[in-house]
Scaffold this motif. Structure first.
Motif, PDB file in Angstrom:
ATOM      1  N   ALA A   1      -5.470   4.429 -53.361  1.00 22.12           N
ATOM      2  CA  ALA A   1      -4.608   3.735 -52.133  1.00 22.12           C
ATOM      3  C   ALA A   1      -5.684   4.924 -50.695  1.00 22.12           C
ATOM      4  CB  ALA A   1      -3.747   3.804 -51.355  1.00 22.12           C
ATOM      5  N   CYS A   2      -6.109   5.938 -50.973  1.00 20.53           N
ATOM      6  CA  CYS A   2      -6.529   7.184 -50.211  1.00 20.53           C
ATOM      7  C   CYS A   2      -7.162   8.447 -51.764  1.00 20.53           C
ATOM      8  CB  CYS A   2      -5.147   7.627 -50.060  1.00 20.53           C
ATOM      9  SG  CYS A   2      -5.699   9.398 -48.600  1.00 20.53           S
ATOM     10  N   PRO A   3      -8.951   7.585 -51.866  1.00 17.00           N
ATOM     11  CA  PRO A   3      -9.731   8.657 -53.310  1.00 17.00           C
ATOM     12  C   PRO A   3      -9.448  10.034 -52.258  1.00 17.00           C
ATOM     13  CG  PRO A   3     -10.785   7.216 -52.541  1.00 17.00           C
ATOM     14  CD  PRO A   3      -9.126   6.477 -51.109  1.00 17.00           C
ATOM     15  N   THR A   4      -9.669  10.828 -53.231  1.00 11.83           N
ATOM     16  CA  THR A   4      -9.408  12.908 -52.907  1.00 11.83           C
ATOM     17  C   THR A   4      -9.421  13.324 -54.408  1.00 11.83           C
ATOM     18  OG1 THR A   4      -6.894  11.786 -52.232  1.00 11.83           O
ATOM     19  CG2 THR A   4      -7.498  14.270 -52.580  1.00 11.83           C
ATOM     20  N   VAL A   5     -10.578  14.442 -53.204  1.00 14.86           N
ATOM     21  CA  VAL A   5     -11.003  15.416 -54.162  1.00 14.86           C
ATOM     22  C   VAL A   5     -10.590  16.736 -53.498  1.00 14.86           C
ATOM     23  CG1 VAL A   5     -12.813  16.643 -54.984  1.00 14.86           C
ATOM     24  CG2 VAL A   5     -12.710  13.919 -54.813  1.00 14.86           C
ATOM     25  N   ILE A   6      -9.900  17.651 -54.333  1.00 14.34           N
ATOM     26  CA  ILE A   6      -9.501  18.604 -53.928  1.00 14.34           C
ATOM     27  C   ILE A   6     -10.466  20.128 -54.937  1.00 14.34           C
ATOM     28  CG2 ILE A   6      -6.744  20.403 -53.358  1.00 14.34           C
ATOM     29  CD1 ILE A   6      -5.089  17.649 -53.297  1.00 14.34           C
ATOM     30  N   ALA A   7     -10.603  21.279 -54.155  1.00 18.76           N
ATOM     31  CA  ALA A   7     -10.449  22.076 -55.028  1.00 18.76           C
ATOM     32  C   ALA A   7      -9.920  23.052 -54.400  1.00 18.76           C
ATOM     33  CB  ALA A   7     -12.126  22.819 -54.689  1.00 18.76           C
ATOM     34  N   PRO A   8      -8.568  23.549 -55.275  1.00 16.80           N
ATOM     35  CA  PRO A   8      -7.608  24.168 -54.743  1.00 16.80           C
ATOM     36  C   PRO A   8      -8.728  25.725 -54.478  1.00 16.80           C
ATOM     37  CG  PRO A   8      -7.761  23.290 -57.172  1.00 16.80           C
ATOM     38  CD  PRO A   8      -8.864  22.867 -57.387  1.00 16.80           C
ATOM     39  N   VAL A   9      -7.136  26.123 -53.260  1.00 12.26           N
ATOM     40  CA  VAL A   9      -7.660  27.544 -52.965  1.00 12.26           C
ATOM     41  C   VAL A   9      -7.433  28.443 -54.119  1.00 12.26           C
ATOM     42  CG1 VAL A   9      -7.396  29.643 -50.796  1.00 12.26           C
ATOM     43  CG2 VAL A   9      -7.464  26.994 -50.707  1.00 12.26           C
TER      44      VAL A   9
END
Length: 390
Positions: free
Chosen positions: A324-332
């Protein structure tokens, strides 16, 4: 104990990946793995998005234990819990049965945290392996459940919420934070995730928590929240995070904190004992994601083979499985969380496209969140992030 086998405790992604990497370097030396389950190889991350695809546990198995034993030329001992380690004699114990090792690796993962809830807390289910996924599926199907309450709006909670809503369930999500994925995202991104997911049959109950669970008729439950709200539900799923399995290591005198403490070579405080994956705190940091595990397995295989190799982490973005909300995260990195600021670009309030970049005070990129169409910028930003890490 040089003739004793390399021994790995755990046959999850960490244990099996390490075994594969080590076999590339040494095809014949003895190798032994212990596991408390059946020992089949599967990818644990798929558990949080398998229900909408109507996949039974057997369909998630990539290779069964017999195939893995043959592929790895290894002795795999299933349904066996290692209860004690003796670092001095280089033995591990399953009850009273002793097994010698030359080098030992804890790859025993983590278990779901248990939060105290009054009333019928036994109603709370947790999915952390194939067996618990089977039990969860059975509960959903056997009681003709229509309503699911999820405790926790982190990564796994959001993925399960999206998956179950797509499968036709009415989902309620609880979290003490003011917005979902609060440990990984700035507020604007978390609020966007919330808006996108609530277009599905889903409601949010934030800045509160479950206080009491009461059993009702026909297998249903009443969940009373700290803010006074009351939810009727059929199934309760906990997704409040993981806790590294450190008990055996701690009892053996190894240094533990949030995980089994290791240096950059994944060495613990005891000679010839290492830790990898969700159970390990590498230089004090637990990274419960797939990419750090893979990097660690490659480095540790070389170290076990006699080529001491420190683990090096490149940029390691996380793809959140929320269609429903494609998301990619590179965590801090946690140590850098106070050293910079977020720069956020959002097309419009109703748009599901957002780009959030976290820059250090010196201007270098330390992390990012990409949502919607912005995920196409992933590779360029990974390259930029990698250049700062090299």
């Amino acid at each position: 104990m040089t003739d004793a086998p390399i021994t790995i405790i755990g046959t999850g992604l960490a244990g099996y990946t390490l075994a594969r990497e080590w076999r590339k370097l040494n095809a014949d030396a003895p190798l032994r793995l212990f596991t408390t389950d059946a020992g089949h190889f599967y990818s644990k991350p798929v558990l949080s998005n398998a229900f909408a695809q109507n996949k039974i546990p057997e369909q998630l198995v990539i290779s069964d234990v017999a195939v893995m034993a043959k592929q790895l030329n290894a002795e795999i001992i299933p349904h066996t819990e290692i209860t004690r380690i003796d670092p001095e004699s280089h033995h591990c114990y399953a009850g009273e049965v002793a097994y010698a090792y030359s080098q030992l690796v804890f790859a025993c993962g983590a278990t779901q945290r248990v939060i105290p809830i009054a009333g019928d807390a036994s109603a709370v289910m947790r999915v952390n392996d194939l067996d618990s996924y089977q039990a969860f599926r059975a509960r959903l199907t056997s009681c003709s459940a229509k309503r699911v309450t999820i405790l926790g709006a982190g990564l796994i909670g959001c993925e399960f919420a999206n998956d179950l809503a797509l499968a036709g369930y009415a989902v309620s999500v609880l979290d003490v934070a003011p917005y979902p994925l609060s440990r990984l995202m700035p507020v604007e991104a978390g609020q966007l995730m919330q808006r996108a997911l609530q277009t599905l049959p889903m409601t949010w109950h934030l800045q509160t928590h479950a206080q009491q669970i009461t059993a009702l008729e026909h297998g249903a439950y009443c969940v009373t929240l700290a803010n006074g709200e009351v939810l009727d539900t059929d199934v309760i799923l906990s997704a409040v995070g993981l806790q590294a399995n450190t008990q055996v290591a701690a009892a053996a005198g190894l240094t533990v904190n949030q995980g089994i403490m290791t240096d950059a070579y994944l060495r613990t405080s005891a000679a010839d004992i290492y830790a990898l994956g969700d159970c390990a705190a590498v230089q004090g940091v637990v990274l419960p994601y797939v990419m750090p595990l893979m990097q660690g397995a490659r480095a540790l295989a070389k170290t076990l083979h006699g080529q001491a190799t420190a683990v090096h982490y490149p940029a390691m973005p996380i793809a959140v499985k929320t269609p429903a909300c494609p998301t990619v995260i590179a965590p801090v990195p946690p140590s850098q969380a106070q050293s910079g600021t977020w720069q956020i670009t959002h097309d419009a309030p109703e748009s599901t496209t957002l780009k959030a970049l976290f820059h250090h005070q010196d201007g270098s990129l330390l992390g990012f969140v990409l949502m919607g169409k912005a995920v196409t910028e992933k590779q360029a930003l990974v390259a930029q992030l990698s250049s700062g890490l090299s």
